[in-house]
Design an enzyme around this catalytic site. Structure first.
Site, PDB file in Angstrom:
ATOM      1  N   HIS A   9       0.729  -1.238  -0.135  1.00  0.00           N
ATOM      2  CA  HIS A   9      -0.124  -0.014  -0.043  1.00  0.00           C
ATOM      3  C   HIS A   9       0.964   1.186  -0.176  1.00  0.00           C
ATOM      4  O   HIS A   9       1.907   1.294   0.302  1.00  0.00           O
ATOM      5  CB  HIS A   9      -0.896  -0.018   1.159  1.00  0.00           C
ATOM      6  CG  HIS A   9      -0.325  -0.149   2.616  1.00  0.00           C
ATOM      7  ND1 HIS A   9       0.403   1.233   3.100  1.00  0.00           N
ATOM      8  CD2 HIS A   9       0.153  -1.056   3.492  1.00  0.00           C
ATOM      9  CE1 HIS A   9       0.989   0.881   4.430  1.00  0.00           C
ATOM     10  NE2 HIS A   9       0.718  -0.712   4.340  1.00  0.00           N
ATOM     11  N   HIS A 142       0.623  -5.679   2.353  1.00  0.00           N
ATOM     12  CA  HIS A 142       1.362  -5.031   3.285  1.00  0.00           C
ATOM     13  C   HIS A 142       2.676  -5.684   3.107  1.00  0.00           C
ATOM     14  O   HIS A 142       3.037  -6.614   2.642  1.00  0.00           O
ATOM     15  CB  HIS A 142       0.787  -5.232   4.722  1.00  0.00           C
ATOM     16  CG  HIS A 142      -0.625  -4.822   4.757  1.00  0.00           C
ATOM     17  ND1 HIS A 142      -1.185  -3.507   5.238  1.00  0.00           N
ATOM     18  CD2 HIS A 142      -1.668  -5.666   4.438  1.00  0.00           C
ATOM     19  CE1 HIS A 142      -2.361  -3.501   5.080  1.00  0.00           C
ATOM     20  NE2 HIS A 142      -2.727  -4.983   4.891  1.00  0.00           N
TER      21      HIS A 142
END
Length: 200
Positions: A9, A142
């Site tokens: 992200h 992530h």
């Protein structure tokens, strides 16, 4: 053909604060994080992406949405892409758990003391997610889930891959069928990678 494009992200407000979070929260992308997502989208142009999948956590989903919008595609959430289970580290700062010599990941025995998700569990769920789909797919997740996938294909554990630092909105491309890592935390799609993807 099973090609996974794993994207971390973009920068979020809790990244700036250094706070750890594995919950489906309301943390927002920063302006820089949104620009990073737009940059990733531009780098992916011309690649025949089948679908976009994301961790359900907002900072990942919002990143995926920015990228997918440029392809006029929807984003499907996949629980297997969620952040590593942080246990007692949730909501705290990562630098609370380092010995002062090194900064970055929480590593070694302290992970057990904090009751964090076991590395092999993280590897298993992330690899299952990317191995379950045909074609070229984007997975927005992530840092630790991406590092876990890389360590799986390199046949290494968490401590052996401590030095892997997955930057915001960087792209790791893996040919899942043969276990070949084509890029590792790249911020651009090189001609050689594009050629590889276009001939599969």
């Amino acid at each position: 053909m099973k090609i996974a494009i794993l994207i971390r992200h973009g920068e979020s407000d809790i990244n700036v604060k250094g706070i750890l979070s594995d919950t489906i929260d309301n943390n927002m992308l920063t302006e820089k994080g949104m620009r990073q997502a737009e940059h990733a989208a531009a780098e992916l142009k011309g690649i025949d992406i089948k679908n976009f999948y994301s961790s359900p956590i907002k900072r990942a989903f919002d990143t995926a949405q920015i990228i997918a919008d440029s392809f006029n595609k929807d984003v499907v959430t996949d629980q297997r892409l969620i952040e590593i289970g942080l246990g007692k580290a949730r909501g705290r700062k990562a630098n609370e758990f380092t010995n002062g010599l090194y900064s970055g990941h929480i590593t070694g025995k302290i992970r057990e003391d904090l009751e964090m998700e076991k590395w092999d569990s993280l590897q298993k769920r992330v690899v299952e997610a990317i191995a379950s789909r045909e074609g070229i797919n984007v997975y927005v997740t992530h840092s630790d889930p991406i590092r876990a996938a890389i360590s799986y294909f390199l046949e290494m554990g968490e401590e052996e891959t401590y030095g892997l630092s997955i930057k915001n909105a960087s792209m790791t491309v893996i040919d899942v069928e043969i276990g070949r890592i084509l890029t590792l935390g790249a911020i651009s799609m090189t001609d050689s990678v594009r050629k590889y993807l276009n001939i599969q």
